[in-house]
Scaffold this motif. Structure first.
Motif, PDB file in Angstrom:
ATOM      1  N   LEU A  39       0.525  -1.347  -4.553  1.00  0.00           N
ATOM      2  CA  LEU A  39       1.493  -0.153  -4.823  1.00  0.00           C
ATOM      3  C   LEU A  39       0.784   0.971  -3.924  1.00  0.00           C
ATOM      4  CD1 LEU A  39       2.850  -0.438  -8.175  1.00  0.00           C
ATOM      5  CD2 LEU A  39       4.100  -0.699  -6.263  1.00  0.00           C
ATOM      6  N   GLU A  40      -0.460   1.029  -3.712  1.00  0.00           N
ATOM      7  CA  GLU A  40      -1.183   2.199  -3.305  1.00  0.00           C
ATOM      8  C   GLU A  40      -0.944   2.039  -1.694  1.00  0.00           C
ATOM      9  OE1 GLU A  40      -4.944   1.924  -4.597  1.00  0.00           O
ATOM     10  OE2 GLU A  40      -4.524   3.044  -6.509  1.00  0.00           O
ATOM     11  N   THR A  41      -0.248   0.973  -0.901  1.00  0.00           N
ATOM     12  CA  THR A  41      -0.056   0.847   0.338  1.00  0.00           C
ATOM     13  C   THR A  41       1.394   1.243   0.753  1.00  0.00           C
ATOM     14  OG1 THR A  41       0.529  -1.426   0.266  1.00  0.00           O
ATOM     15  CG2 THR A  41      -1.821  -0.730   0.422  1.00  0.00           C
ATOM     16  N   ALA A  42       2.093   1.569  -0.158  1.00  0.00           N
ATOM     17  CA  ALA A  42       3.722   1.890  -0.147  1.00  0.00           C
ATOM     18  C   ALA A  42       3.983   2.758   1.014  1.00  0.00           C
ATOM     19  CB  ALA A  42       4.400   2.242  -1.532  1.00  0.00           C
ATOM     20  N   PHE A  67       9.164  -0.640  -3.996  1.00  0.00           N
ATOM     21  CA  PHE A  67       8.444  -0.066  -3.234  1.00  0.00           C
ATOM     22  C   PHE A  67       8.415  -1.036  -1.901  1.00  0.00           C
ATOM     23  CE2 PHE A  67       7.047   1.821  -7.017  1.00  0.00           C
ATOM     24  CZ  PHE A  67       6.861   3.141  -6.887  1.00  0.00           C
ATOM     25  N   LEU A  68       8.602  -0.260  -0.798  1.00  0.00           N
ATOM     26  CA  LEU A  68       8.241  -1.102   0.722  1.00  0.00           C
ATOM     27  C   LEU A  68       6.746  -0.863   0.898  1.00  0.00           C
ATOM     28  CD1 LEU A  68       9.403  -2.673   3.163  1.00  0.00           C
ATOM     29  CD2 LEU A  68       9.778  -0.628   4.061  1.00  0.00           C
ATOM     30  N   LEU A  69       6.205  -2.179   1.065  1.00  0.00           N
ATOM     31  CA  LEU A  69       4.526  -2.131   1.447  1.00  0.00           C
ATOM     32  C   LEU A  69       4.347  -2.281   2.765  1.00  0.00           C
ATOM     33  CD1 LEU A  69       3.537  -4.374  -1.680  1.00  0.00           C
ATOM     34  CD2 LEU A  69       3.815  -1.877  -1.761  1.00  0.00           C
ATOM     35  N   ALA A  70       2.954  -1.885   3.163  1.00  0.00           N
ATOM     36  CA  ALA A  70       2.392  -1.821   4.463  1.00  0.00           C
ATOM     37  C   ALA A  70       2.829  -3.129   5.017  1.00  0.00           C
ATOM     38  CB  ALA A  70       1.376  -1.342   4.688  1.00  0.00           C
ATOM     39  N   ASP A  71       2.587  -4.126   4.156  1.00  0.00           N
ATOM     40  CA  ASP A  71       2.714  -5.675   4.764  1.00  0.00           C
ATOM     41  C   ASP A  71       3.982  -5.976   4.891  1.00  0.00           C
ATOM     42  OD1 ASP A  71       3.452  -6.148   2.271  1.00  0.00           O
ATOM     43  OD2 ASP A  71       1.726  -7.316   1.549  1.00  0.00           O
ATOM     44  N   GLY A  72       5.141  -4.948   4.888  1.00  0.00           N
ATOM     45  CA  GLY A  72       6.578  -5.564   4.967  1.00  0.00           C
ATOM     46  C   GLY A  72       7.067  -6.149   3.536  1.00  0.00           C
ATOM     47  N   GLN A  73       6.339  -6.628   2.670  1.00  0.00           N
ATOM     48  CA  GLN A  73       6.941  -7.081   1.501  1.00  0.00           C
ATOM     49  C   GLN A  73       7.331  -6.045   0.590  1.00  0.00           C
ATOM     50  OE1 GLN A  73       3.815  -9.575  -0.035  1.00  0.00           O
ATOM     51  NE2 GLN A  73       4.337 -11.294   1.001  1.00  0.00           N
TER      52      GLN A  73
END
Length: 262
Positions: A39-42, A67-73
């Motif tokens: 979640l810290e990469t959201a 949350f939309l994460l940095a990896d697209g998930q």
């Protein structure tokens, strides 16, 4: 993607929103470290009201935070907000709880006792779930929910961690031991179902009992279930969690608890 991500109308960033959720939640320590790290990469988030129940000064709301994460998930947290204290007494402050699974949030919501009694067949008009029962209105109480489906519908969602957290919060001395815990380390999916069966005796002092089956699918294709008993048969009427390896053992424990307080 089904969730309409957009820039928040307030200057709150995903990081600030997450910090606010974690700071308010009474059970934030139960969230898996891996989930927090992801979640810290959201990059963005969307919050919405999922369900609500308001009655006689008491209220319960479930909010979805995706949350939309940095990896697209996408990763979702389910927030339960309520003002219900032990025995259904109205609190002056709002309580916040966070869950990584919608099923866990629904179970937590069902443990909250409404201020007025409800008999078999009553349901929350917002989402069709049973919000709880007031046993002081009854001589016996049934576990009121639809029976489990004949075929399981497993959800692969960090099931080994779910098993670990379930065993960790169990307070009974005869809870499943290391052998069961080792088996559950290979869990790849699970399903939570509120049990349905014979009445569980209760006194007229406001006690409430509920029984849940946590069914796990293991890596080798086999299945194992843990049976969770939730009750308020404690000196201060707080909710207590007990976990057993069989339904019969769990129901026997419920009967013992009820008979000691009747």
């Amino acid at each position: 993607m089904s969730v309409p991500y957009e820039t928040p109308k307030t200057p709150e960033t995903p990081e600030e929103h997450l910090e606010g959720l974690l700071g308010q939640a009474l059970n934030s320590f139960e969230l898996p470290d891996e989930t927090i790290a992801r979640l810290e990469t959201a990059l963005a988030f969307d919050s919405s009201l999922r369900s609500a129940h308001h009655s006689a000064g008491l209220y319960r709301e479930t909010h979805r935070h995706t949350f939309l994460l940095a990896d697209g998930q996408a990763l979702t947290l389910w927030e339960l907000r309520h003002n219900t204290g032990p025995g259904g007494v109205q609190r002056t402050e709002i309580c916040h709880e966070l869950y990584v699974e919608e099923g866990e949030a629904r179970i937590a919501a069902s443990r909250l006792l409404p201020s007025t009694g409800c008999g078999p067949g009553c349901a929350d008009t917002t989402d069709g779930r049973v919000p709880g029962c007031e046993p002081s209105m009854l001589d016996t109480v049934r576990l009121i929910v639809a029976p489990a489906p004949l075929q399981r519908s497993y959800a692969p969602d960090d099931s080994a961690d779910h098993a670990r957290r379930l065993l960790r919060r169990a307070e009974n001395g005869d809870r499943p031991g290391g052998e069961t815990a080792a088996l559950l380390c290979s869990a790849v999916a699970h399903q939570i179902t509120q049990a349905f069966g014979n009445p569980c005796r209760t006194s007229t002092t406001g006690l409430c009992f509920a029984l849940y089956e946590h069914a796990f699918l293991l890596g080798d294709g086999s299945e194992i279930s843990l049976w969770e008993v939730e009750h308020t048969a404690t000196p201060d009427r707080r909710h207590m969690c007990e976990v057993y390896v069989s339904e019969a053992t769990a129901r026997a424990a419920m009967e013992r608890r009820a008979s000691r307080t009747s």
